[in-house]
Design a protein around this motif. Structure first.
Motif: not given
Length: 219
Positions: A51-74
């Motif tokens: 696993v790369w990292g802990q699911y919290k803070d900016v990592l949590k927001r980055t995954i959410a931006a990828l999945k739900y805000n369509y920022h597939t570049e992430l």
């Protein structure tokens, strides 16, 4: 569709809207790295988990931006980061493994338009050089949102969720498979995938994920 002007403008960071030279601005990249586990971090499981990292803070927001805000570049920096972590493990010597992303149900895939695990797997394989099989698994049951369920309910919900995918029904992998998902929580999804491969006689070399809610055993 991008306008001609947009082609010459640097994109803003999808997390904070600051100017960015890459997918994330320098500030958010630094914050993201704070979520990363030290190399060699281990987790308690029957098979190796990377696993790369802990699911919290900016990592949590980055995954959410990828999945739900369509920022597939992430998917690119996340997939590359996971690949670098994998390449530091003893399991990375297994160069013949085939990477299989956890699939979405067809209805959810149609609604979202992409499978985030598949996008992550493409970047992961680009850096590791491993083979990718996007259709190694098929999700035949549309499940409830697992984050709202208890660990016991998750295991129950994930029963009989997967079938062997069309690619492996035509031709089995030459060796073992490496399962890739975005978030590893209780392990219910991964266990269901492992069981599907086990029934089909396909060995699983390990699991890789961008983030986890679990605590490492060596920290």
């Amino acid at each position: 569709m991008k306008t001609l002007l947009n082609l010459f403008l640097k994109p803003n960071c999808p997390l904070c809207n600051r100017p960015a030279n890459t997918e994330l601005c320098d500030y958010c990249q630094r914050q993201l790295l704070r979520c990363r586990f030290p190399l060699g971090t281990e987790f308690s499981a029957e098979i190796p988990i990377c696993v790369w990292g802990q699911y919290k803070d900016v990592l949590k927001r980055t995954i959410a931006a990828l999945k739900y805000n369509y920022h597939t570049e992430l998917a690119k920096p996340l997939g590359y980061g996971l690949a670098e972590t994998w390449l530091s493990t003893p399991q990375s010597r297994l160069t013949s493994v085939t990477v299989v992303p956890i699939p979405l149900h067809a209805a959810k895939l149609k609604k979202r338009g992409f499978n985030q695990a598949e996008l992550l797997a493409k970047s992961f394989c680009e850096l590791t050089g491993l083979s990718l099989c996007s259709q190694g698994l098929e999700r035949i049951k549309e499940t409830e949102a697992l984050h709202e369920l208890s660990p016991e309910q998750r295991l129950q919900e994930m029963q009989n969720v997967f079938n062997l995918g069309s690619d492996f029904r035509r031709r089995r992998p030459p060796s073992s498979v490496l399962i890739l998902d975005d978030i590893y929580t209780t392990g219910a999804t991964v266990k269901a995938a492992i069981e599907t491969f086990k029934i089909s006689g396909i060995p699983v070399a390990g699991v890789v994920a961008i983030a986890t809610t679990q605590k490492p055993i060596n920290r």
